[in-house]
Scaffold this motif. Structure first.
Motif, PDB file in Angstrom:
ATOM      1  N   GLY D  10       0.853  -1.184   0.000  1.00 30.61           N
ATOM      2  CA  GLY D  10       0.000   0.000   0.000  1.00 30.61           C
ATOM      3  C   GLY D  10       0.881   1.224   0.000  1.00 30.61           C
ATOM      4  N   TYR D  11       0.417   2.305  -0.646  1.00 33.06           N
ATOM      5  CA  TYR D  11       1.207   3.538  -0.636  1.00 33.06           C
ATOM      6  C   TYR D  11       1.088   4.226   0.720  1.00 33.06           C
ATOM      7  N   PRO D  26      -0.386   5.328  -5.160  1.00 28.12           N
ATOM      8  CA  PRO D  26       0.915   5.955  -5.394  1.00 28.12           C
ATOM      9  C   PRO D  26       0.891   6.904  -6.589  1.00 28.12           C
ATOM     10  N   PRO D  27       1.785   7.880  -6.619  1.00 23.62           N
ATOM     11  CA  PRO D  27       1.902   8.736  -7.800  1.00 23.62           C
ATOM     12  C   PRO D  27       2.458   7.941  -8.972  1.00 23.62           C
ATOM     13  N   TRP D  29      -0.069  11.164 -10.025  1.00 26.79           N
ATOM     14  CA  TRP D  29      -1.482  11.512  -9.901  1.00 26.79           C
ATOM     15  C   TRP D  29      -1.849  12.501 -11.012  1.00 26.79           C
ATOM     16  N   GLU D  76      -1.871   6.680 -11.705  1.00 27.84           N
ATOM     17  CA  GLU D  76      -1.299   5.758 -12.681  1.00 27.84           C
ATOM     18  C   GLU D  76      -1.777   4.322 -12.431  1.00 27.84           C
TER      19      GLU D  76
END
Lengths: 269, 269, 269, 269
Positions: D10-11, D26-27, D29, D76
Motif C-alpha cells: 500500500g502507498y 501511489p503517484p 497523480w 497511474e
C-alpha cells in the motif's frame, strides 16, 4: 398567499414576514443539467403494479428509463441564486421512470427518485416527484486531465445512488457515437401529488395526477452508448422489483428546461 | 389510502405496492430525546409579526424558547426500526418557538426548525413543523471520559445549527442545579400545515392551524442553568430578527413522548 | 516543535503562528465512548496474512473483534472542546482487530478502521490506526421512548459502516445478560505507523510498530449478548477476506481512557 | 514497500495483502479541474509570519492567491477510477497561498487548504499540503439553463468554504474579459511535509520543505475578472489574519496537470 390579510408569505413552509425563509421558491423554475439516461425493460407485470388508474399501461409495457443528473436550478424570484450561494442551486438526482399512458397519450410515471438537497426534495413533493434523500455520485469527464479526457467514443460514465447506508442504484454507459436530439426518448411526465391529512392518516389531503408543465427544453452534446443497470435490495426501497430484463442502450447529454407548474388531470379525493 | 381500488400504498410519497418505500411511516410516532432548552425574550413587535390570526399574542409577548435535541424515533408500523437501520431512526433538531395563544389558551408557534434527516423533514411538513435541513452539533457528556465527565453543576452544553454554509443558531447552557418536571415550561404547539397548489402558486392546497396531539410525555434527569443564545444573519433565514433581548435561563433533560396526529383548529382556505 | 527558531507551531499540519489551526491537538487525548464489541473467528490463514513479522500469530489464530463506537474526545491542550464546538469532539468508529502476539505477549493488530471526522483520521495515522472516512450508524437506546426503551435483556443493537456508496460492515448484538469488566477481552494494540517518502514512492519515511500507551481505562454498564457480523465485498476494501466462520458473542458497554502516545517496538526502515 | 519480505502493501495505511485498501494510491497523480483564482494583497507582516526560513519573503510581500477548485483526479495505478466509483475521484478544494521565495526563486507557500474527501486529505499530508476537511460550494454555469447561462462577460462565480459549522472563506469573481495563459500567475509551490513522532510530541518524525513536481500543466477557457474575498474569524482557523487589504483581480479557467512526487529542498530535523 391569496388572502391579503394573512401576514406571512412564502411558497412553502416556513411562512414568514419576508418570505425569504421558504424552503422552496415559487415557479417558474429554471434547470440546466448533465443527464445520463439508461433505457431498460423490466418485467411488465411488476411495472404494471406501479401504474394506478386512470393511468394505463403504455404501448411498450415494462419499458423504463433511469436518469442520473447533476442539476443547477434557480427560480424566477431569485435568478442570481447560483451566485449568492451555490449550495442552494445545485443538486444531484437519480430518477426511475416507467412507461404508461393517459387517454391514449404515452408518458412516464416516476415511482422512485432520489436527490441530495432539501429544497429539491420539497419542490419534488409539491410537483409530484416522490423524492427521498440519497448520496449520488457521477463520473466527471475532464478534457485536460491527462488520464481521463473528455467525452468521446469509448468514454465511460457511471452513476451511483446510495441511501441509508445501502447502494440502491448503479448505472453505467459506454459512449459509442454522437447522437441527435431526435434519438432521445420523448418524455411526458404523469406525476402523483399526495399530502397526508393530519386528522385521519388513512385519507390524503391532496391526491391527484398532474402533468408537469415543461417548456424551453433544449439538449446539446448528445452521445449514445451501451448501458448497464443494477437495482439493489433494500430494507427501505422497492426498486429492486424493477430488475432489468433487457438493456436498451442509453444517452449522455446536456439539457435545459423551464417548469412553470402543473395541470391536474385527475383527483383521487 | 381509503380508496380500496387504489393499488398503491404509503403514508407519503412514494406510494408503492408494498408501502415500505414511503418516506414517512404513519403515526403514531414515538420519540425519545436529549433536550436542551434555552428560554429568551425578544422584541415583542418582531415576535408578533410571526403570529397570524386567529392566533393571538400570548400573555408574555416576545417570550420564546429554542430547543436543541437529539431524537430517536420509531413508528407504530415499524417499532424495530432503531435496530433495523439506526440511520432511519435518529436525527438532530434545532427548534425555535414563540409564545402565542388561541382562544385564551397559551401555547407556542414554531416559526423555524432545522433537522438533519429527510424522513423527519417530511414528517414535519405533514404535521406543520416548517423544517429545513441543517447540520446540528450538540455537546455530549461522558462520565468515563477523564476530562469531560457527566452532567453536574458547572457542566457546559452547546448546540450549533449550520445550514448552506452559514451558522444560523448557537445556544449554550451552564448547569446550575437539578430541577423538577414542574420547573419546565408547559408546552402546547399551534402548528401551521401548508402545501402549495400546483396550478396556481398563489393559492395553497392545504393551509390550516393544527394542535399537535401529544401523549405519554415523560421527562427525566432535569438540570437548570444559565443560558446564552445567538441568531445569525443569513441570506436564506429570518431568525436573526428574533435576536434575544433578555435571557431567561434554560434546561437540559431527557424526554419521551408519542405523537398520534393533529387536530385542525382553523383553515385559511 | 523542538527547534526554537522555527516560527510556526502545531502538532500536525497546518503549522501556524498560534498553532490553533493544527488538524490534531497534541496528546494526551481523553476518550469516552459507547462501545459495541462483536467477537468472531475467521479463517486463520487469511488472518495470518495480515500479521507482519516481528509480530506473530497469537494463541487463538483467526480470532478477531469488531468495535462500533461513538466517541467523545478532547485533549490536554483544549479540555473545553466538547463545549466550544461539539463537532470537533465527537466521532463514530468501526474498528476491526485481529489477534497476534509480540515476543510472547498477545495483543491485536488493527488492519481496518473507519471514522467519520477528519481530526480523528489524522490522529489515527499519527498513532498507527489505518483510518479511512465512512458513515457509521449506531442504534441509540432511549429509556423514555415508549417503543424503544433502555438497555435490557432482549435489547437489540446494530452498527452499520458505509463508505464510498458501499456497505462495508454490519454488526449486531442482542443483549442476554449483564456482564462484568472481567468478562471483556483484554486489549493490547500493536499498531503500524507508516508515512510515505515523497521522493521515492517505494520507500516509507516512517514505518514502525508501536504499542499504544493507554491509561485510565474504565468500563461501566456492561452487557453481554449474541452477536452477528457481516463484511461486504468492495472495490476499495479487503475486509471481506475476514468473513466470520464462527461468532463468539459480544458486549456493549461504556468506556473511558487516556492515550498519552506510543512506544516504538520495531522499525522497518 | 521496498522490503521484499514485508508481506503487506500500500502507498499509505492501511497496508494489506492486495494493497487495494490503501487510502491513497501511489503517484503519478493526474488532475483536471475547474479553477477560480482570486488574487489579493494582505498585510505583509502577517504574511511574513507564515514564511519559515530557509524560505524568504518574495518580491511582492503580502501577495496571495485563493483557489476554489472542483478536481477530478486518478492515479497511474488506477486510471479507470473516475468510472469505477466517481466518489473516489472527485473533490472540491479551497486553497490559500502566500508568495515567498527560495534562493531567489519566487513561489508560494500554502498555509491553509480545505478539501471535501478523505483520500485527498491524506494525499495532501504526504505532499505537504496542510489539508483539513470542509464543505466547499462553487457556482456552476449552465449554457442551457434559461436563467443561468454559460461563461461570458458579466457572469458571476462564487466559492464558499465552511468547516465545523463556521463559514471560513468566501470568494467571488465577475468575469470581465477572456484572457490568455500568459495572464495567469506563474506558480511554484514550496510545501511543508510534517508528521509527528509518537514517542515525543515535541519532535516531528518528518519535517521538510518540498518542491512539488508538477508536469503536463495545461489551461483552457480562461476568463479574467473583478474579485472579492473574505476570510472569517474561527475558533479553529487562523486565516482571518490574512484579511485582504487590496484585491488584485482573478481568473476562472480549466486546468490539467500531473504530479509525480516532490523533491526535498530542506529538512528541519
Amino acid at each position: 398567499m391569496s388572502d391579503k390579510k394573512f401576514p406571512l408569505t412564502g411558497y412553502t413552509l416556513p411562512l414568514t414576514p419576508e418570505g425569504k425563509s421558504s424552503l422552496v421558491e415559487p415557479p417558474p423554475w429554471y434547470y440546466g443539467g448533465e443527464v445520463t439516461q439508461v433505457l431498460f425493460r423490466t418485467d411488465a407485470a411488476r411495472a404494471t403494479e406501479l401504474i394506478p388508474a386512470p393511468l394505463e399501461i403504455g404501448p411498450d409495457p415494462g419499458q423504463g428509463i433511469v436518469w442520473f443528473v447533476e442539476w443547477v436550478s434557480v427560480s424566477e424570484s431569485n435568478p442570481d441564486l447560483a451566485f449568492i450561494n451555490p449550495e442552494r442551486a445545485i443538486y444531484r438526482e437519480c430518477l426511475v421512470m416507467i412507461q404508461c399512458s393517459f387517454q391514449g397519450e404515452p408518458g412516464y410515471i416516476v415511482p422512485y427518485i432520489w436527490v441530495d438537497n432539501d429544497f429539491t426534495l420539497m419542490r419534488g413533493f409539491v410537483q409530484g416527484w416522490p423524492k427521498k434523500m440519497a448520496r449520488i455520485y457521477l463520473t466527471k469527464f475532464s478534457e485536460l486531465n491527462p488520464k481521463i479526457g473528455g467525452k468521446r467514443v469509448g468514454a465511460k460514465m457511471k452513476g451511483i445512488c446510495e441511501a441509508h447506508g445501502e447502494r440502491i442504484v448503479e448505472g453505467s454507459l459506454v459512449f459509442t457515437r454522437r447522437a441527435e436530439p431526435s434519438d432521445l426518448p420523448s418524455l411526458k411526465f404523469y406525476l402523483m401529488r399526495h399530502f397526508p391529512n393530519i386528522e385521519d392518516a388513512s385519507k390524503p389531503a391532496v391526491h391527484e395526477i398532474v402533468i408537469s408543465e415543461v417548456s424551453d427544453v433544449r439538449v446539446a452534446d448528445i452521445w449514445a452508448g451501451e448501458a448497464e443497470l443494477k437495482f439493489f435490495e433494500s430494507a427501505f426501497e422497492e426498486v429492486a422489483a424493477l430488475a432489468p430484463t433487457e438493456m436498451l442502450g442509453g444517452f449522455s447529454h446536456n439539457m435545459g428546461l423551464t417548469i412553470t407548474g402543473g395541470r391536474v388531470i385527475h383527483s383521487y379525493r
